[in-house]
Design a protein around this motif. Structure first.
Motif, PDB file in Angstrom:
ATOM      1  N   ARG A 124       0.822  -1.205   0.000  1.00 59.62           N
ATOM      2  CA  ARG A 124       0.000   0.000   0.000  1.00 59.62           C
ATOM      3  C   ARG A 124       0.862   1.265   0.000  1.00 59.62           C
ATOM      4  O   ARG A 124       0.555   2.243  -0.676  1.00 59.62           O
ATOM      5  CB  ARG A 124      -0.943  -0.004   1.206  1.00 59.62           C
ATOM      6  CG  ARG A 124      -2.026  -1.082   1.137  1.00 59.62           C
ATOM      7  CD  ARG A 124      -3.014  -0.951   2.287  1.00 59.62           C
ATOM      8  NE  ARG A 124      -3.641   0.360   2.262  1.00 59.62           N
ATOM      9  CZ  ARG A 124      -3.595   1.233   3.277  1.00 59.62           C
ATOM     10  NH1 ARG A 124      -2.934   0.943   4.392  1.00 59.62           N
ATOM     11  NH2 ARG A 124      -4.197   2.391   3.185  1.00 59.62           N
ATOM     12  N   PRO A 186      -8.212   0.974   0.932  1.00 61.95           N
ATOM     13  CA  PRO A 186      -8.071  -0.061  -0.098  1.00 61.95           C
ATOM     14  C   PRO A 186      -7.198  -1.202   0.418  1.00 61.95           C
ATOM     15  O   PRO A 186      -6.214  -0.982   1.127  1.00 61.95           O
ATOM     16  CB  PRO A 186      -7.390   0.678  -1.247  1.00 61.95           C
ATOM     17  CG  PRO A 186      -7.714   2.118  -1.022  1.00 61.95           C
ATOM     18  CD  PRO A 186      -7.766   2.297   0.449  1.00 61.95           C
ATOM     19  N   GLN A 190      -6.335  -4.194  -4.106  1.00 61.09           N
ATOM     20  CA  GLN A 190      -6.852  -2.988  -4.745  1.00 61.09           C
ATOM     21  C   GLN A 190      -5.746  -1.969  -4.997  1.00 61.09           C
ATOM     22  O   GLN A 190      -5.807  -1.195  -5.958  1.00 61.09           O
ATOM     23  CB  GLN A 190      -7.951  -2.377  -3.873  1.00 61.09           C
ATOM     24  CG  GLN A 190      -9.205  -3.229  -3.788  1.00 61.09           C
ATOM     25  CD  GLN A 190     -10.167  -2.731  -2.726  1.00 61.09           C
ATOM     26  OE1 GLN A 190      -9.765  -2.346  -1.627  1.00 61.09           O
ATOM     27  NE2 GLN A 190     -11.453  -2.740  -3.044  1.00 61.09           N
TER      28      GLN A 190
END
Length: 270
Positions: A124, A186, A190
């Motif tokens: 992320r 997310p 994602q």
């Protein structure tokens, strides 16, 4: 190890540093010097309840020193770091604080290596902030709220129930938020399409937290260049790492950050 990348290096004591994140959290970090390349650094992001003080983390760091100096740290809410653990959400700011600090020290190439929760954070972080030359995600989840294994059901009890949070605070020195995410960030899958750095996904077929479908889902979502290693007999995260696995990760990092690939880069289960 192939290419004779690994070799013993003189080690000094970890250099303790206090860093502050963009949202004001104080972090406990340690820089391990001994790499021969002083332009490159690797950041190790532990799993939930992990710490830079653990012998396992130190052993992994030592095997990565041929790449460059290695910085380890404790996520927010862990041990002597401030704040509360958000179990993979706001921890992206912790990793960015460490990467930014290394760039400020003059390292021109920084890679991130994350384990379990730290793997989700590393993916992320790279998608949100960029600025890393390569990402390694070991034993990471592909989605939030997974409860398909007994260990993950126990982990959810630990972070969602008052008694579980008390146990984590007393027994593991980890302080966890007592509220849910709002909004839900997310998940790693994602975020993966936004990666601009090479990604290596490492997962054991004996992982008792996340089955290999998590690794395959994350790998499928990421753009090239990417590699997937499904490791026979490997368990979960830092404790499942062997010197040989860490050395192969170092070799992968050297190739990818140097713009080269080949050999075992794209192989599964090597």
């Amino acid at each position: 190890m192939t290419d004779a990348l690994y070799r013993s290096a003189p080690l000094s004591a970890p250099e303790r540093r206090r860093l502050t994140t963009s949202d004001g959290i104080d972090l406990d970090t340690a820089l391990l010097r001994g790499g021969t390349d002083r332009t490159t650094a690797v950041v190790l992001a532990n799993g939930f309840t992990g710490t830079w003080r653990s012998p396992g983390t130190r052993s992994i760091a030592e095997r990565l020193l041929p790449i460059g100096d290695v910085m380890t740290f404790d996520f927010r809410g862990h041990r002597d770091s401030g704040g509360l653990c958000t179990v993979g959400n706001l921890e992206v700011h912790d990793l960015e604080a460490v990467c930014a600090h290394l760039r400020g020290l003059g390292y021109t190439s920084v890679a991130s290596v994350g384990f379990s929760m730290g793997a989700a954070v590393a993916v992320r972080h790279a998608a949100m902030f960029g600025g890393v030359g390569a990402v390694v995600a070991v034993s990471g989840p592909s989605m939030w709220y997974y409860r398909g294994s007994r260990r993950m059901r126990l982990l959810h009890f630990g972070v969602e129930q008052a008694f579980g949070r008390w146990f984590l605070r007393v027994a593991r020195r980890v302080r966890v938020i007592d509220t849910g995410w709002d909004p839900v960030p997310p998940d790693p899958t994602q975020a993966a399409p936004d990666l601009a750095a090479p990604l290596l996904v490492v997962h054991g077929d004996a992982d008792s937290y996340f089955p290999i479908e998590h690794a395959e889902r994350l790998y499928a979502a990421a753009p090239e260049p990417k590699d997937l290693w499904i490791e026979p007999g490997m368990g979960h995260a830092e404790r499942a790492m062997t010197p040989e696995r860490a050395e192969r990760m170092a070799l992968w990092l050297a190739r990818r950050m140097g713009g080269r690939s080949g050999g075992e880069d794209g192989e599964r289960g090597t």
